[in-house]
Scaffold this motif. Structure first.
Motif, PDB file in Angstrom:
ATOM      1  N   ASN A 162       0.734  -1.253   0.114  1.00 32.68           N
ATOM      2  CA  ASN A 162       0.007   0.057  -0.284  1.00 32.68           C
ATOM      3  C   ASN A 162       0.750   1.419  -0.176  1.00 32.68           C
ATOM      4  O   ASN A 162       0.426   2.299  -0.583  1.00 32.68           O
ATOM      5  CB  ASN A 162      -0.944  -0.087   1.187  1.00 32.68           C
ATOM      6  N   GLY A 163       1.974   1.159   0.662  1.00 31.90           N
ATOM      7  CA  GLY A 163       2.817   2.507   0.655  1.00 31.90           C
ATOM      8  C   GLY A 163       3.503   2.585  -0.467  1.00 31.90           C
ATOM      9  O   GLY A 163       3.534   3.686  -1.031  1.00 31.90           O
ATOM     10  N   TRP A 164       3.799   1.570  -1.163  1.00 29.01           N
ATOM     11  CA  TRP A 164       4.227   1.682  -2.557  1.00 29.01           C
ATOM     12  C   TRP A 164       3.338   2.199  -3.563  1.00 29.01           C
ATOM     13  O   TRP A 164       3.667   3.164  -4.351  1.00 29.01           O
ATOM     14  CB  TRP A 164       5.009   0.201  -3.121  1.00 29.01           C
ATOM     15  N   MET A 213      -4.093   4.674 -14.391  1.00 31.72           N
ATOM     16  CA  MET A 213      -3.664   4.961 -13.187  1.00 31.72           C
ATOM     17  C   MET A 213      -4.391   3.977 -12.152  1.00 31.72           C
ATOM     18  O   MET A 213      -3.923   3.211 -11.361  1.00 31.72           O
ATOM     19  CB  MET A 213      -3.575   6.268 -12.868  1.00 31.72           C
ATOM     20  N   GLU A 214      -5.925   4.108 -12.162  1.00 27.38           N
ATOM     21  CA  GLU A 214      -6.379   3.037 -11.329  1.00 27.38           C
ATOM     22  C   GLU A 214      -6.342   1.592 -11.726  1.00 27.38           C
ATOM     23  O   GLU A 214      -6.577   0.980 -10.729  1.00 27.38           O
ATOM     24  CB  GLU A 214      -8.082   3.719 -11.485  1.00 27.38           C
ATOM     25  N   ALA A 215      -6.346   1.594 -12.843  1.00 24.72           N
ATOM     26  CA  ALA A 215      -6.061   0.059 -13.332  1.00 24.72           C
ATOM     27  C   ALA A 215      -4.521  -0.577 -12.906  1.00 24.72           C
ATOM     28  O   ALA A 215      -4.589  -1.782 -12.302  1.00 24.72           O
ATOM     29  CB  ALA A 215      -6.207  -0.173 -14.765  1.00 24.72           C
ATOM     30  N   VAL A 216      -3.534   0.369 -12.875  1.00 20.98           N
ATOM     31  CA  VAL A 216      -2.255  -0.124 -12.333  1.00 20.98           C
ATOM     32  C   VAL A 216      -2.146  -0.352 -10.958  1.00 20.98           C
ATOM     33  O   VAL A 216      -1.573  -1.084 -10.485  1.00 20.98           O
ATOM     34  CB  VAL A 216      -1.323   0.692 -13.159  1.00 20.98           C
ATOM     35  N   LEU A 217      -2.711   0.751 -10.451  1.00 20.18           N
ATOM     36  CA  LEU A 217      -2.563   1.008  -8.780  1.00 20.18           C
ATOM     37  C   LEU A 217      -3.949   0.882  -8.158  1.00 20.18           C
ATOM     38  O   LEU A 217      -4.427   1.793  -7.540  1.00 20.18           O
ATOM     39  CB  LEU A 217      -1.792   2.262  -8.524  1.00 20.18           C
ATOM     40  N   PRO A 218      -4.520  -0.590  -8.012  1.00 17.73           N
ATOM     41  CA  PRO A 218      -6.110  -0.466  -7.740  1.00 17.73           C
ATOM     42  C   PRO A 218      -6.047   0.057  -6.174  1.00 17.73           C
ATOM     43  O   PRO A 218      -7.077   0.249  -5.563  1.00 17.73           O
ATOM     44  CB  PRO A 218      -6.379  -1.991  -8.313  1.00 17.73           C
ATOM     45  N   GLN A 230      -4.462   1.903  -4.176  1.00 15.18           N
ATOM     46  CA  GLN A 230      -4.351   3.236  -4.048  1.00 15.18           C
ATOM     47  C   GLN A 230      -5.622   3.805  -4.475  1.00 15.18           C
ATOM     48  O   GLN A 230      -6.288   5.030  -3.889  1.00 15.18           O
ATOM     49  CB  GLN A 230      -2.889   4.023  -4.537  1.00 15.18           C
ATOM     50  N   ALA A 231      -6.048   3.351  -5.749  1.00 15.12           N
ATOM     51  CA  ALA A 231      -7.252   4.112  -6.098  1.00 15.12           C
ATOM     52  C   ALA A 231      -8.681   3.936  -5.219  1.00 15.12           C
ATOM     53  O   ALA A 231      -9.371   4.900  -5.070  1.00 15.12           O
ATOM     54  CB  ALA A 231      -7.625   3.407  -7.517  1.00 15.12           C
TER      55      ALA A 231
END
Length: 511
Positions: free
Chosen positions: A421-423, A477-482, A484-485
């Motif tokens: 999650n931090g990453w 962005m949302e697909a790559v980092l779900p 964080q999204a």
């Protein structure tokens, strides 16, 4: 040398016992001392009969010599001229004996290919030259070296568990070399690791300030035939045969080729190959024998999960028929041991992180291309100029390295989700910081946008505008980092609920 004097481990258990001891035993020290005394003469750099890693009395038919820069990959010599080099062949490059032996071994490992000066007495010489020379053996690999906490541990980590018949003999345990080279297979690892890919003679000059080497004789050396598939210091690509004449059996198993490093590409971007154990081979990659055996030590409980393993990678980029050096590659990263096991969550997380970084790079490049199309320009070609995706990868590089350190210190799966999650949060912020200048540079005409050339008469060409570019970028962005999204959506919903609650309280106060 240690492998020849003491023997390589015959089993993982034997290597684990040596590793646990943490130092050479008294018996091993005596064996090493006796070995050094026995072979002392063969390590004399200027011995008149058998100089170390050289051919005594080597000369050309015309007694020509070259400047010592011929051994140094980063020095200007002949056609090999590094960018902004300040010296030429006319300027002597003075090497101390320590520097000379360093570059002597470098030439055996990494020397460029193409034509070499013929040696006097070599019947294979034609018109004073030897053609068809390959690069040094390591130049055909992507070298991966495991590093331990001490020199002793590093030596053990780099000694593969190998049957004694496959060890072979090092060059200092063989007859002194003459001018004639040969093509042959290696007879084992020690032969392979001390391979004499060139015939070389250092020419010392005795000066008032000590011995210096400014001239050398450099000729063709032994050719490895074929390249061994047992080299333990490289990862492998597993692909389909490249020739149409490949047999059905070969086509079924595919080709196994050394995986070379790429210029400008951090080693963590190739984790998919480093973390592919041979016992659980993927369809595309296989890790090095050494990393696979280190994984076995972890699996058997012989090595702690939090052991601070570090890997260093080395490579060479050649140009113009491999006759010149274009780039020298080196990188180093900490490697969590649990990542070497495909059944661990750490393994999946690190592969996901490397993939996410690449996909974020593509997302930023796609944003740049969409914004350029919105003003009627063509996207930046993939092989020309600097695309913003490279800037993003440069900025996330320290994040990935800090993540590797944190995972290694954790030594288990307990903190994986927190670190993941931090990453994602840090990577999201970096992607936005790289995208922001692209939006700022977009002219006013990008708001209205332009339609692309029609692909067909019945289809309306798509509209490229600043708005559509931003929409597609954020969706990627949302697909790559779900994670964080989802965290951002949850925070937004929380803020909305807080505002509604505050509005209800204010409305109640008014009534």
């Amino acid at each position: 040398m240690v492998g020849h004097a003491l023997g390589v481990p015959a089993s993982l258990a034997e290597r684990a016992d040596r590793f646990k001891r943490g130092r050479f035993s008294e018996d091993e020290r005596r064996e090493l001392q006796a070995y050094f005394e026995k072979h002392r003469a063969r390590f004399d750099l200027f011995d008149p009969v058998a100089p170390f890693a050289q051919a005594a009395h080597l000369r050309t038919p015309k007694d020509e010599t070259k400047g010592s820069a011929a051994l140094v990959a980063t020095a200007a010599s002949g056609n090999n001229v590094p960018l902004f080099a300040a010296r030429t062949d006319a300027d002597p490059l003075e090497l101390t004996p320590a520097q000379a032996v360093h570059w002597l071994l470098h030439a055996h490992c990494w020397d460029t290919a193409a034509i070499k000066t013929g040696a006097a007495g070599d019947p294979k010489v034609k018109a004073g030259k030897t053609t068809g020379n390959p690069t040094g053996p390591l130049g055909q690999l992507g070298v991966v070296v495991p590093m331990g906490r001490s020199l002793y541990e590093t030596l053990l980590l780099n000694l593969p568990v190998t049957p004694k018949l496959q060890v072979g003999r090092p060059q200092w345990d063989r007859d002194p070399l003459g001018p004639t080279w040969e093509s042959r297979p290696s007879d084992g690892l020690l032969d392979l690791w001390t391979w004499q890919a060139r015939r070389i003679r250092l020419i010392p000059e005795d000066r008032s300030d000590g011995i210096m080497v400014t001239r050398v004789v450099l000729c063709a050396g032994d050719r490895l035939d074929p390249a061994p598939a047992t080299e333990p210091h490289t990862a492998w690509n597993l692909g389909q045969p490249t020739t149409r004449k490949a047999s059905a059996a070969k086509a079924a198993v595919g080709e196994r080729r050394p995986r070379r490093h790429m210029a400008g590409r951090a080693v963590w971007r190739g984790l998919e190959a480093l973390l592919a154990p041979a016992r659980q081979t993927t369809e595309k990659f296989e890790t090095s024998v050494l990393l696979d055996q280190i994984s076995g030590m972890v699996e058997d409980g012989q090595l702690a999960a939090e052991y601070p393993l570090r890997i260093e990678t080395f490579g060479m980029v050649y140009g113009t028929q491999s006759a010149v050096v274009e780039d020298v590659l080196h990188d180093a990263i900490p490697l969590p041991l649990l990542a070497l096991r495909a059944d661990q969550e750490v393994h999946d997380m690190l592969l996901e992180v490397a993939e996410q970084a690449e996909k974020l790079s593509w997302a930023v490049n796609n944003l740049s291309a969409d914004l350029r199309r919105a003003v009627g320009a063509d996207p930046i070609p993939w092989d020309k100029g600097q695309r913003p995706g490279e800037i993003l990868l440069h900025q996330v590089d320290p994040l990935v390295r800090r993540l590797l350190v944190a995972v290694q210190r954790a030594g288990g799966d307990e903190l994986v989700e927190e670190l993941r999650n931090g990453w994602e949060g840090a990577a999201w912020r970096v992607a936005l910081s790289v995208a922001e200048p692209l939006f700022d540079a977009a002219p006013a005409t990008a708001f209205a946008g332009r339609r692309a050339a029609s692909a067909g008469k019945s289809a309306e060409p798509p509209l490229h505008s600043l708005g559509t570019a931003a929409y597609h970028f954020h969706r990627q962005m949302e697909a790559v980092l779900p994670r964080q999204a989802e965290a951002l959506r949850a925070a937004q919903a929380q803020r909305k609920a807080a505002r509604e609650e505050s509005a209800d309280e204010m409305a109640g106060a008014d009534t």
